[in-house]
Enzyme design. Structure first.
Site, PDB file in Angstrom:
ATOM      1  N   PRO A  39       5.042 -11.416  31.916  1.00 38.75           N
ATOM      2  CG  PRO A  39       3.424 -12.763  32.917  1.00 38.75           C
ATOM      3  CD  PRO A  39       3.886 -11.338  32.830  1.00 38.75           C
ATOM      4  CE1 TYR A  84       2.969 -16.529  25.297  1.00 34.00           C
ATOM      5  CE2 TYR A  84       3.676 -18.383  23.942  1.00 34.00           C
ATOM      6  CZ  TYR A  84       3.882 -17.519  25.006  1.00 34.00           C
ATOM      7  OH  TYR A  84       5.010 -17.646  25.781  1.00 34.00           O
ATOM      8  CE  LYS A 103      12.582 -13.179  25.786  1.00 32.17           C
ATOM      9  NZ  LYS A 103      13.321 -14.354  25.314  1.00 32.17           N
ATOM     10  CE1 TYR A 106       7.640 -17.125  23.765  1.00 32.61           C
ATOM     11  CE2 TYR A 106       9.119 -19.003  23.644  1.00 32.61           C
ATOM     12  CZ  TYR A 106       7.981 -18.412  24.145  1.00 32.61           C
ATOM     13  OH  TYR A 106       7.195 -19.090  25.035  1.00 32.61           O
ATOM     14  CG  HIS A 124       8.478 -26.479  24.138  1.00 32.11           C
ATOM     15  ND1 HIS A 124       7.232 -25.969  24.397  1.00 32.11           N
ATOM     16  CD2 HIS A 124       8.521 -27.674  24.769  1.00 32.11           C
ATOM     17  CE1 HIS A 124       6.543 -26.815  25.157  1.00 32.11           C
ATOM     18  NE2 HIS A 124       7.325 -27.852  25.400  1.00 32.11           N
TER      19      HIS A 124
END
Length: 404
Positions: free
Chosen positions: A293, A201, A297, A385, A72
């Protein structure tokens, strides 16, 4: 019995440490309270940082993750009814994440350990540690009704938040930091194609939602729900109806629903304990820290702990150096707190807080607008990220661990 390292916990952290130590010729035994089938049945995270993939390669188990995992290069943020893409690859200097389920990571590590003939004692109960503050720790446990003892040089506690490892350290030694969030995540796993090829998200007036996946045919979805919500209150139909209400029109039209394979509610919390070492006992993963979550991580932090510990133990046995052991906790915690900060920030940005009020909501909206309009802000999100570099001498210019 005697071994060099006893590892408590046969989750991905403990299994990865065991394989890494094996590659360096360091004897180790793993103790696990549950059965192997139970460990494999736990549904967990699925986003791997590059450093985690590299550690799997060093352990000799990275081939399937690289072949079947989904690379991704971006994520999408949905707010005020529109989606905005964060180009992780471009903003982080060419790095990316890979979607590959934690269950599959565990399976790969289990199979490699079995093939190597390494000792793993499942259903090991009543584990008790002695002498970890000296030079010869002893681990007592029962299995099949019989008492057994392992003598070792070191103990690695990879046994999670409720495990015996952290509880074996005197309370006067530990300092803990904790924050509980006023909501949880209701998660559903379904054999349906993902609604998008990248993670979405969503920050909506109805609460947070996450559209994720485990493969091209298996999806993982989450909804923000109040603390105390019961999973029994949510039928599949109710879940899909609420998820649709939190998506934009395009995603809503693309959503494919189906029966849930697994449904659960997980509370969100931040937790860190310091130090992560007591004598010859080391804590790794959830035994030492838990993050929400939102930032993906948890597994990656556990892997980096294990990477530092592997390096420290390899130096001890090959070079008779104690530097890695002495600085293990400090090196881990520097990375842990950065990940805790990011996870807290991303959680605060994307969720609706019941006590935020109108002012708090306007501040959140302004920060989201700034995030997508500022390259500097987007870059900060992307860098965190995909994972910050590991502070290790086995790192290349991009921060990826290399073979010693």
């Amino acid at each position: 019995m005697r071994t060099q390292v006893v590892i408590i916990g046969a989750g991905p952290a403990g299994l990865l440490l065991g394989q890494l130590l094996h590659t360096a010729g360091i004897d180790n035994v793993i103790l696990e309270r549950k059965t192997g089938d139970y460990v494999l049945g736990r549904i967990r995270a699925g986003v791997l940082e590059q450093t985690t993939l590299d550690l799997l390669d060093i352990a000799g188990v990275g081939s399937r993750a690289r072949a079947e995992g989904l690379p991704h290069e971006g994520i999408e943020l949905l707010f005020q009814g529109a989606r905005h893409r964060i180009d992780l690859h471009a903003l982080s200097g060419g790095r990316r994440v890979t979607v590959y389920g934690q269950t599959e990571v565990t399976r790969d590590l289990m199979e490699a350990r079995k093939a190597a003939g390494l000792a793993t004692f499942y259903e090991a109960e009543d584990v008790r540690l002695e002498g970890t503050d000296g030079n010869s720790p002893t681990v007592h446990f029962t299995r099949g009704g019989g008492a057994q003892t392992l003598r070792c040089d070191f103990v690695a506690g990879c046994d999670g938040f409720h495990g015996v490892a952290r509880q074996s350290i005197p309370g006067s030694v530990l300092q803990t930091y904790e924050r509980a969030y006023p909501f949880g995540w209701l998660g559903v796993l379904a054999d349906t194609p993902p609604v998008s090829h990248e993670l979405i998200y969503a920050n909506t007036p109805r609460g947070f939602a996450l559209c994720s996946m485990r493969s091209e045919t298996r999806s993982r979805y989450y909804l923000q729900v109040p603390v105390g919500e019961r999973v029994e209150s949510w039928s599949d139909e109710a879940f899909w109806t609420e998820l649709r209400a939190r998506l934009d029109p395009e995603a809503r039209d693309r959503l494919v629903v189906g029966p849930s394979l697994e449904k659960s509610i997980a509370p969100l919390r931040s937790f860190v304990t310091e130090p992560m070492r007591f004598g010859r006992l080391f804590l790794a993963g959830d035994a030492a820290h838990i993050v929400p979550p939102t930032g993906a991580k948890g597994l990656n932090l556990a892997a980096s702990d294990v990477g530092f510990l592997f390096e420290a133990l390899a130096d001890h046995y090959r070079e008779h150096s104690s530097a890695g052991i002495d600085f293990y906790s400090q090196r881990c915690l520097q990375r842990v707190w950065r990940a805790v900060r990011f996870s807290w920030w991303f959680t605060s940005l994307m969720h609706r807080f019941p006590d935020a009020g109108e002012f708090g909501q306007k501040i959140q909206e302004a920060e989201l607008d700034y995030l997508i309009s500022s390259q500097a802000a987007s870059t900060s999100l992307a860098e965190n990220y995909v994972g910050l570099p590991m502070n290790t001498r086995y790192a290349d210019g991009a921060g990826a661990p290399m073979r010693p």
